[in-house]
Design a protein around this motif. Structure first.
Motif, PDB file in Angstrom:
ATOM      1  N   MET A 109       0.822  -1.202   0.000  1.00  0.00           N
ATOM      2  CA  MET A 109       0.000   0.000   0.000  1.00  0.00           C
ATOM      3  C   MET A 109       0.863   1.263   0.000  1.00  0.00           C
ATOM      4  O   MET A 109       0.610   2.217  -0.748  1.00  0.00           O
ATOM      5  N   LYS A 110       1.897   1.286   0.848  1.00  0.00           N
ATOM      6  CA  LYS A 110       2.748   2.470   0.948  1.00  0.00           C
ATOM      7  C   LYS A 110       3.741   2.547  -0.205  1.00  0.00           C
ATOM      8  O   LYS A 110       4.170   3.634  -0.585  1.00  0.00           O
ATOM      9  N   ASN A 111       4.130   1.376  -0.713  1.00  0.00           N
ATOM     10  CA  ASN A 111       5.080   1.324  -1.833  1.00  0.00           C
ATOM     11  C   ASN A 111       6.324   2.147  -1.552  1.00  0.00           C
ATOM     12  O   ASN A 111       6.838   2.858  -2.413  1.00  0.00           O
ATOM     13  N   ASP A 112       6.789   2.044  -0.292  1.00  0.00           N
ATOM     14  CA  ASP A 112       7.941   2.842   0.124  1.00  0.00           C
ATOM     15  C   ASP A 112       8.664   2.119   1.256  1.00  0.00           C
ATOM     16  O   ASP A 112       8.175   2.113   2.391  1.00  0.00           O
ATOM     17  N   PRO A 113       9.819   1.524   0.981  1.00  0.00           N
ATOM     18  CA  PRO A 113      10.555   0.833   2.045  1.00  0.00           C
ATOM     19  C   PRO A 113      10.933   1.758   3.200  1.00  0.00           C
ATOM     20  O   PRO A 113      11.104   1.299   4.332  1.00  0.00           O
ATOM     21  N   GLY A 114      11.022   3.046   2.938  1.00  0.00           N
ATOM     22  CA  GLY A 114      11.387   3.990   3.983  1.00  0.00           C
ATOM     23  C   GLY A 114      10.257   4.291   4.954  1.00  0.00           C
ATOM     24  O   GLY A 114      10.490   4.921   5.997  1.00  0.00           O
ATOM     25  N   TYR A 115       9.046   3.829   4.639  1.00  0.00           N
ATOM     26  CA  TYR A 115       7.885   4.114   5.486  1.00  0.00           C
ATOM     27  C   TYR A 115       8.050   3.575   6.895  1.00  0.00           C
ATOM     28  O   TYR A 115       7.747   4.272   7.877  1.00  0.00           O
ATOM     29  N   PHE A 116       8.546   2.360   7.053  1.00  0.00           N
ATOM     30  CA  PHE A 116       8.479   1.645   8.319  1.00  0.00           C
ATOM     31  C   PHE A 116       9.337   2.272   9.420  1.00  0.00           C
ATOM     32  O   PHE A 116       8.934   2.331  10.581  1.00  0.00           O
ATOM     33  N   PHE A 117      10.512   2.765   9.095  1.00  0.00           N
ATOM     34  CA  PHE A 117      11.404   3.354  10.102  1.00  0.00           C
ATOM     35  C   PHE A 117      11.456   4.884  10.004  1.00  0.00           C
ATOM     36  O   PHE A 117      12.346   5.510  10.581  1.00  0.00           O
ATOM     37  N   ARG A 118      10.486   5.456   9.316  1.00  0.00           N
ATOM     38  CA  ARG A 118      10.523   6.896   9.060  1.00  0.00           C
ATOM     39  C   ARG A 118      10.605   7.711  10.344  1.00  0.00           C
ATOM     40  O   ARG A 118      11.316   8.723  10.414  1.00  0.00           O
ATOM     41  N   ASN A 119       9.884   7.296  11.370  1.00  0.00           N
ATOM     42  CA  ASN A 119       9.813   8.081  12.606  1.00  0.00           C
ATOM     43  C   ASN A 119      11.030   7.925  13.514  1.00  0.00           C
ATOM     44  O   ASN A 119      11.169   8.669  14.494  1.00  0.00           O
ATOM     45  N   VAL A 120      11.872   6.956  13.223  1.00  0.00           N
ATOM     46  CA  VAL A 120      13.058   6.726  14.074  1.00  0.00           C
ATOM     47  C   VAL A 120      14.356   6.795  13.275  1.00  0.00           C
ATOM     48  O   VAL A 120      15.445   6.663  13.844  1.00  0.00           O
ATOM     49  N   LYS A 121      14.244   7.030  12.001  1.00  0.00           N
ATOM     50  CA  LYS A 121      15.419   7.049  11.135  1.00  0.00           C
ATOM     51  C   LYS A 121      16.454   8.070  11.591  1.00  0.00           C
ATOM     52  O   LYS A 121      17.665   7.796  11.576  1.00  0.00           O
ATOM     53  N   ASP A 122      16.002   9.244  12.006  1.00  0.00           N
ATOM     54  CA  ASP A 122      16.946  10.291  12.427  1.00  0.00           C
ATOM     55  C   ASP A 122      17.787   9.826  13.608  1.00  0.00           C
ATOM     56  O   ASP A 122      18.966  10.183  13.724  1.00  0.00           O
ATOM     57  N   ILE A 123      17.196   9.047  14.488  1.00  0.00           N
ATOM     58  CA  ILE A 123      17.937   8.519  15.637  1.00  0.00           C
ATOM     59  C   ILE A 123      18.963   7.499  15.174  1.00  0.00           C
ATOM     60  O   ILE A 123      20.129   7.518  15.594  1.00  0.00           O
ATOM     61  N   PHE A 124      18.549   6.616  14.286  1.00  0.00           N
ATOM     62  CA  PHE A 124      19.428   5.534  13.839  1.00  0.00           C
ATOM     63  C   PHE A 124      20.543   6.009  12.914  1.00  0.00           C
ATOM     64  O   PHE A 124      21.604   5.382  12.846  1.00  0.00           O
ATOM     65  N   THR A 125      20.314   7.088  12.218  1.00  0.00           N
ATOM     66  CA  THR A 125      21.371   7.611  11.345  1.00  0.00           C
ATOM     67  C   THR A 125      22.310   8.548  12.097  1.00  0.00           C
ATOM     68  O   THR A 125      23.436   8.790  11.659  1.00  0.00           O
ATOM     69  N   ALA A 126      21.846   9.071  13.245  1.00  0.00           N
ATOM     70  CA  ALA A 126      22.701   9.951  14.048  1.00  0.00           C
ATOM     71  C   ALA A 126      23.644   9.163  14.946  1.00  0.00           C
ATOM     72  O   ALA A 126      24.687   9.677  15.355  1.00  0.00           O
ATOM     73  N   ASP A 127      23.298   7.909  15.260  1.00  0.00           N
ATOM     74  CA  ASP A 127      24.180   7.103  16.103  1.00  0.00           C
ATOM     75  C   ASP A 127      25.305   6.513  15.258  1.00  0.00           C
ATOM     76  O   ASP A 127      25.444   6.826  14.074  1.00  0.00           O
ATOM     77  N   ASP A 128      26.111   5.656  15.864  1.00  0.00           N
ATOM     78  CA  ASP A 128      27.224   5.045  15.132  1.00  0.00           C
ATOM     79  C   ASP A 128      26.957   3.593  14.754  1.00  0.00           C
ATOM     80  O   ASP A 128      27.595   3.061  13.845  1.00  0.00           O
ATOM     81  N   LEU A 129      26.011   2.956  15.442  1.00  0.00           N
ATOM     82  CA  LEU A 129      25.670   1.573  15.151  1.00  0.00           C
ATOM     83  C   LEU A 129      24.279   1.286  15.688  1.00  0.00           C
ATOM     84  O   LEU A 129      23.983   1.580  16.847  1.00  0.00           O
ATOM     85  N   THR A 130      23.409   0.728  14.828  1.00  0.00           N
ATOM     86  CA  THR A 130      22.071   0.302  15.243  1.00  0.00           C
ATOM     87  C   THR A 130      21.963  -1.196  15.042  1.00  0.00           C
ATOM     88  O   THR A 130      22.254  -1.710  13.956  1.00  0.00           O
ATOM     89  N   VAL A 131      21.530  -1.896  16.100  1.00  0.00           N
ATOM     90  CA  VAL A 131      21.436  -3.354  16.073  1.00  0.00           C
ATOM     91  C   VAL A 131      20.003  -3.763  16.399  1.00  0.00           C
ATOM     92  O   VAL A 131      19.430  -3.292  17.399  1.00  0.00           O
ATOM     93  N   ALA A 132      19.426  -4.650  15.589  1.00  0.00           N
ATOM     94  CA  ALA A 132      18.062  -5.131  15.792  1.00  0.00           C
ATOM     95  C   ALA A 132      18.043  -6.651  15.859  1.00  0.00           C
ATOM     96  O   ALA A 132      18.938  -7.316  15.327  1.00  0.00           O
TER      97      ALA A 132
END
Length: 381
Positions: A109-132
């Motif tokens: 529906m969204k046709n956008d892979p960036g949709y799912f982490f959109r609200n936390v992306k700034d946090i994950f790109t500002a850090d040095d390592l994100t692990v899930a």
């Protein structure tokens, strides 16, 4: 008279011969002198004679000058890295779910892979390592295992993680083989091809983050319980041998829906710290658990769900991003207790799961923080 003339002739012949011989000898001596002079001139041109006293003085002067101008190397500056840890990420669905409300439906529906982490992306790109914790498979296999829930997503879903700023994933959990061993291998292949580091079970990883070597270990406890103790010991030693300066151990453990860690969790967590872990985190209960301080190290017993395609509307949507900053100086960890807890919801909609985690603010943020504090207080008495 005839004898006298003969004698004179012989005498004159001897004089002429002697003169000739003298001339020849003089010519040869002259040629040799010229040759010697030429050779000496050539030797002086191609390789000048070394004056030992002059050479020694020059070397000493150069050495003294170098010693006077060279200053000691400064002590290496401290380097700090911030690591973000999040819980269960199920990028996909179970074929038996209502597909109209599934993770896959939102992706289409969204046709956008960036949709799912959109609200936390700034946090994950500002850090040095994100692990899930990657709980599920990325595969095209149809070999669904006989189990209550089995999750898979399209291999292209790796872009959800890369667009969201996730650099590493733990695969040691009870859904990593949902479509057989091949699905596990497929997941590794697709994630690694996308530049995402994977680890778990006997596969450890040591990442270079700003020059700091970070060791990542994933342990699946649910099947063997304390039988995983030797694996904890062996894998921590393995990353130490590879030069890890910061060691993070990620456990899949505990009881679903329980906010209280069990004795097995505590035993394994303490063992990990005793063996050299600098941070221990956990997942599987699908809810938050407290944070224990043990031997100066943090044990985050359960991070909860995060981007979770395993339930269209979980009753408990509380989750968090746990951040810790590590500082290394002269190759040694000198500061490892700078933490930041970021309360989140696994959905940006309260009435259902839209598979889009968001950071909480205001009273909701305070509510989740207070919950974590209460759970933690019971662990640090």
């Amino acid at each position: 008279m005839q004898i006298t003339l003969i004698t004179v002739a012989i005498f004159l012949g001897l004089l002429v011969g002697a003169a000739a011989l003298t001339k020849v000898m003089n010519n040869r001596q002259a040629q040799n002198s010229e040759k010697t002079a030429s050779q000496e001139q050539q030797e002086e041109t191609t390789e000048p004679k070394k004056d030992d006293s002059s050479t020694d003085n020059t070397d000493d002067t150069s050495k003294d000058s170098q010693e006077e101008t060279t200053t000691p190397e400064p002590t290496a500056e401290p380097v700090s890295i911030t690591v973000s840890m999040v819980g269960d990420c199920t990028l996909g669905t179970d074929v038996n779910f209502d597909q109209s409300t599934s993770f896959d439906a939102f992706y289409q529906m969204k046709n956008d892979p960036g949709y799912f982490f959109r609200n936390v992306k700034d946090i994950f790109t500002a850090d040095d390592l994100t692990v899930a914790n990657m709980e599920g498979t990325l595969t095209t296999s149809n070999d669904r295992q006989q189990k209550t829930f089995a999750f898979k997503g399209d291999p292209s879903y790796t872009e959800i993680l890369t667009r969201g700023g996730v650099e590493a994933t733990n695969l040691a959990n009870n859904h990593s083989h949902d479509y057989g061993d091949q699905s596990y291998e497929d997941t590794i292949q697709y994630l690694e091809a996308a530049g995402i580091t994977t680890f778990g079970y006997d596969r450890t990883a040591v990442m270079d983050v700003k020059g700091i070597k970070v060791g990542l270990i994933g342990i699946y406890e649910l099947k063997d319980g304390l039988g995983r103790q030797q694996q904890v010991i062996d894998t921590i030693q393995e990353v130490k041998d590879q030069g890890a300066q910061v060691i993070i151990v990620s456990f899949h453990w505990g009881t679903e829906k329980s906010n209280i860690p069990d004795d097995i969790q505590k035993t394994l967590a303490h063992l990990a710290v005793d063996q050299g872990a600098d941070l221990v985190v956990g997942h599987h209960p699908h809810v938050l658990q407290g944070i224990e301080k043990y031997q100066g190290k943090n044990i985050v017993y359960s991070l909860g769900n995060f981007c979770f395609g395993g339930n269209k509307n979980p009753s408990d949507k509380d989750t968090m991003i746990f951040q810790q900053t590590f500082t290394v100086e002269n190759g040694e960890l000198v500061e490892d207790d700078v933490t930041n807890i970021i309360p989140c919801s696994l959905s940006s909609e309260s009435g259902y799961n839209n598979y889009q985690p968001m950071v909480l603010e205001g009273s909701e943020k305070e509510r989740v923080l207070q919950k974590i504090e209460e759970f933690s207080a019971a662990l640090n008495q």
